[in-house]
Design an enzyme around this catalytic site. Structure first.
Site, PDB file in Angstrom:
ATOM      1  CG  ASP A 148       1.295  -2.864  -7.735  1.00  0.00           C
ATOM      2  OD1 ASP A 148       0.598  -3.289  -6.797  1.00  0.00           O
ATOM      3  OD2 ASP A 148       1.992  -1.835  -7.652  1.00  0.00           O
TER       4      ASP A 148
ATOM      5  CG  HIS B 110       5.974  -2.274  -7.791  1.00  0.00           C
ATOM      6  ND1 HIS B 110       7.010  -1.694  -7.126  1.00  0.00           N
ATOM      7  CD2 HIS B 110       5.050  -2.556  -6.857  1.00  0.00           C
ATOM      8  CE1 HIS B 110       6.713  -1.650  -5.839  1.00  0.00           C
ATOM      9  NE2 HIS B 110       5.536  -2.168  -5.646  1.00  0.00           N
TER      10      HIS B 110
ATOM     11  CG  LEU C  76       2.762   5.540  -4.586  1.00  0.00           C
ATOM     12  CD1 LEU C  76       2.424   5.680  -3.113  1.00  0.00           C
ATOM     13  CD2 LEU C  76       3.884   6.512  -4.968  1.00  0.00           C
TER      14      LEU C  76
ATOM     15  CG  HIS D   1       2.928  -6.923  -6.893  1.00  0.00           C
ATOM     16  ND1 HIS D   1       4.001  -6.321  -6.279  1.00  0.00           N
ATOM     17  CD2 HIS D   1       1.843  -6.258  -6.446  1.00  0.00           C
ATOM     18  CE1 HIS D   1       3.575  -5.333  -5.506  1.00  0.00           C
ATOM     19  NE2 HIS D   1       2.255  -5.270  -5.596  1.00  0.00           N
TER      20      HIS D   1
ATOM     21  CG  ASN E  94      -1.285  -3.677   0.666  1.00  0.00           C
ATOM     22  OD1 ASN E  94      -1.750  -4.642   0.083  1.00  0.00           O
ATOM     23  ND2 ASN E  94      -1.249  -2.467   0.122  1.00  0.00           N
TER      24      ASN E  94
ATOM     25  CG  HIS F  57      -2.489  -4.782  -4.131  1.00  0.00           C
ATOM     26  ND1 HIS F  57      -1.978  -4.586  -2.864  1.00  0.00           N
ATOM     27  CD2 HIS F  57      -1.503  -4.414  -4.991  1.00  0.00           C
ATOM     28  CE1 HIS F  57      -0.736  -4.117  -2.958  1.00  0.00           C
ATOM     29  NE2 HIS F  57      -0.426  -4.006  -4.235  1.00  0.00           N
ATOM     30  CG  LEU F  58      -6.795 -11.029  -5.008  1.00  0.00           C
ATOM     31  CD1 LEU F  58      -6.876 -12.513  -4.654  1.00  0.00           C
ATOM     32  CD2 LEU F  58      -7.667 -10.730  -6.221  1.00  0.00           C
TER      33      LEU F  58
ATOM     34  CG  HIS G  20       6.819  -0.563  -2.233  1.00  0.00           C
ATOM     35  ND1 HIS G  20       5.587  -0.474  -2.816  1.00  0.00           N
ATOM     36  CD2 HIS G  20       7.358   0.681  -2.340  1.00  0.00           C
ATOM     37  CE1 HIS G  20       5.386   0.754  -3.252  1.00  0.00           C
ATOM     38  NE2 HIS G  20       6.441   1.478  -2.972  1.00  0.00           N
TER      39      HIS G  20
ATOM     40  CB  ALA H 183      -0.945   4.964  -4.749  1.00  0.00           C
TER      41      ALA H 183
ATOM     42  CE  LYS I 248       5.761  -5.396  -1.288  1.00  0.00           C
ATOM     43  NZ  LYS I 248       4.913  -5.184  -2.431  1.00  0.00           N
TER      44      LYS I 248
HETATM   45  O1  DOR Z   1      -0.152   1.919  -6.394  1.00  0.00           O
HETATM   46  C1  DOR Z   1      -0.067   1.133  -5.478  1.00  0.00           C
HETATM   47  N1  DOR Z   1      -1.158   0.637  -4.863  1.00  0.00           N
HETATM   48  N2  DOR Z   1       1.137   0.773  -5.051  1.00  0.00           N
HETATM   49  C2  DOR Z   1       1.304   0.030  -3.966  1.00  0.00           C
HETATM   50  O2  DOR Z   1       2.426  -0.251  -3.629  1.00  0.00           O
HETATM   51  C3  DOR Z   1       0.149  -0.383  -3.146  1.00  0.00           C
HETATM   52  C4  DOR Z   1      -1.066  -0.434  -3.934  1.00  0.00           C
HETATM   53  C5  DOR Z   1      -2.325  -0.533  -3.099  1.00  0.00           C
HETATM   54  O3  DOR Z   1      -2.357  -1.369  -2.194  1.00  0.00           O
HETATM   55  O4  DOR Z   1      -3.275   0.189  -3.361  1.00  0.00           O
HETATM   56 ZN    ZN Z   2       1.414  -3.496  -4.931  1.00  0.00          ZN
END
Ligand code: DOR
Ligand code: ZN
Length: 345
Positions: A247, A174, A219, A13, A41, A15-16, A136, A263, A99
């Site tokens: 995450d 997560h 989150l 999991h 996302n 985020h790039l 999520h 977040a 997702k």
């Molecule tokens: O803390 C988080 N940041 N939780 C998520 O589910 C998304 C992520 C983000 O894309 O920044």
């Molecule tokens: Zn995430």
């Protein structure tokens, strides 16, 4: 023990982002990890197989020379996602999972699902073709306390969905609560959970005690200490249903340190050091490989990475940068609040 060799880990999991942020952060993952499931996302989100193909190309271009890293792509589920497109994505080998972000649950999730009934045709197709759903797991209704969002999601969304579609493979991402851990343990099949680095280390005090600490806000939000302890127990147990999904979610500092901070916690750079510390404390260093390198591939039907990495315990604490400077701006690195002695050789 001061030296530990394990199969190259994967991050299930991650985020790039895109553009200058992608270029600034990807090396922190590709240095240690063989593969990662890439979150969709973006703005706008990755909703079709064509979007995912184009995003994958941008990621591959940004991988530092000399690193071998495979991005595993996901699609962002909407109420309009086409079952045929999803099937084509899976058949072509491009898509590893879909997702589910409940609408409004987190960063860039306003296009997520409001009414699960509308997503049923695509979920049914996924069950048929064996494509996992990554969730999520939080409800977003305003009456539900933010610390209860995960428990309420399990009861009102996840459990009914799994009863309706028992053949659907679901990754609860997560996991942050004892309820989540217990729910995964109680499932007979088709349910597993990823656990982040930071949720193994912080509880909600890190965010709120002694002043508000935006770099510990993510989150699902970190919960009470008893929940953290349940996560540590599950991660270090060797149970094949639990694996690493960092995450790691970079935001530039001005977007975290403000009146309405984003977040996300950035852990790619020191995750392996943090995990070795946590596992050593539990007397479970011998199970770190299962959590970080073996259980995830098994769940997703892949082979473990053929290469290995070696962790060394240094006498002096390892110095990680406090910030990752990127072309998009500075990103604060997760501070576990204890010195890190384990280093990736
Ligand atoms: O803390 C988080 N940041 N939780 C998520 O589910 C998304 C992520 C983000 O894309 O920044
Ligand atoms: Zn995430």
């Amino acid at each position: 023990m001061t030296k530990l060799t394990l199969r190259r880990p994967d991050d299930w999991h991650l985020h790039l982002r895109d553009g200058a942020m992608l270029e600034g952060v990807i090396g922190d993952t590709s240095r240690h990890f063989g593969r990662a499931i890439i979150m969709p996302n973006l703005v706008p989100p990755v909703v079709t197989t064509a979007d995912a193909r184009a995003y994958r190309e941008r990621i591959v271009k940004a991988i530092p020379a000399g690193d071998t890293f495979e991005p595993l792509m996901t699609l962002y589920l909407t109420e309009h996602t086409s079952p045929d497109d999803v099937e084509e994505g899976k058949k072509s080998g491009l898509i590893t999972a879909v997702k589910l972000y409940p609408a409004g649950a987190t960063t860039n999730s306003h296009g997520g699902v409001r009414d699960m009934d509308k997503a049923m045709p695509v979920l049914e197709r996924m069950a048929k073709i064996g494509l996992p759903l990554c969730v999520h797991g939080e409800v977003t209704t305003p009456e539900v306390d933010i610390f209860d969002r995960e428990a309420v999601f399990i009861e009102t969304v996840l459990d009914p969905l799994r009863k309706r579609l028992p053949e659907l493979k679901v990754t609860m991402e997560h996991v942050t609560t004892e309820n989540g851990i217990d729910y995964i343990r109680s499932a007979e099949k088709n349910l597993a959970g990823s656990i982040t680095t930071h949720h193994l280390i912080i509880n909600r005090n890190a965010i709120l005690v002694g002043g508000i600490k935006p770099h510990y806000y993510c989150l699902p939000v970190a919960k009470r200490e008893n929940h953290r302890l349940a996560l540590v127990k599950a991660a270090t147990s060797g149970d094949a249903r639990f694996f690493l999904g960092t995450d790691s979610a970079p935001h530039i500092d001005p977007l975290k340190e403000c009146g309405c901070g984003c977040a996300g916690i950035y852990t790619s750079i020191n995750t392996m050091s943090c995990l070795a510390h946590v596992f050593e404390n539990e007397g479970a260093l011998d199970r770190l490989e299962a959590f970080a390198s073996l259980n995830g591939p098994t769940w997703y039907g892949l082979q473990p990475n053929p290469e290995t990495i070696t962790l060394i315990k240094r006498d002096e604490p390892v110095d990680f940068p406090k910030k990752r400077e990127t072309g998009a701006g500075p990103v604060t690195v997760f501070d576990p609040l204890f010195p890190l002695h384990w280093d990736v050789a």
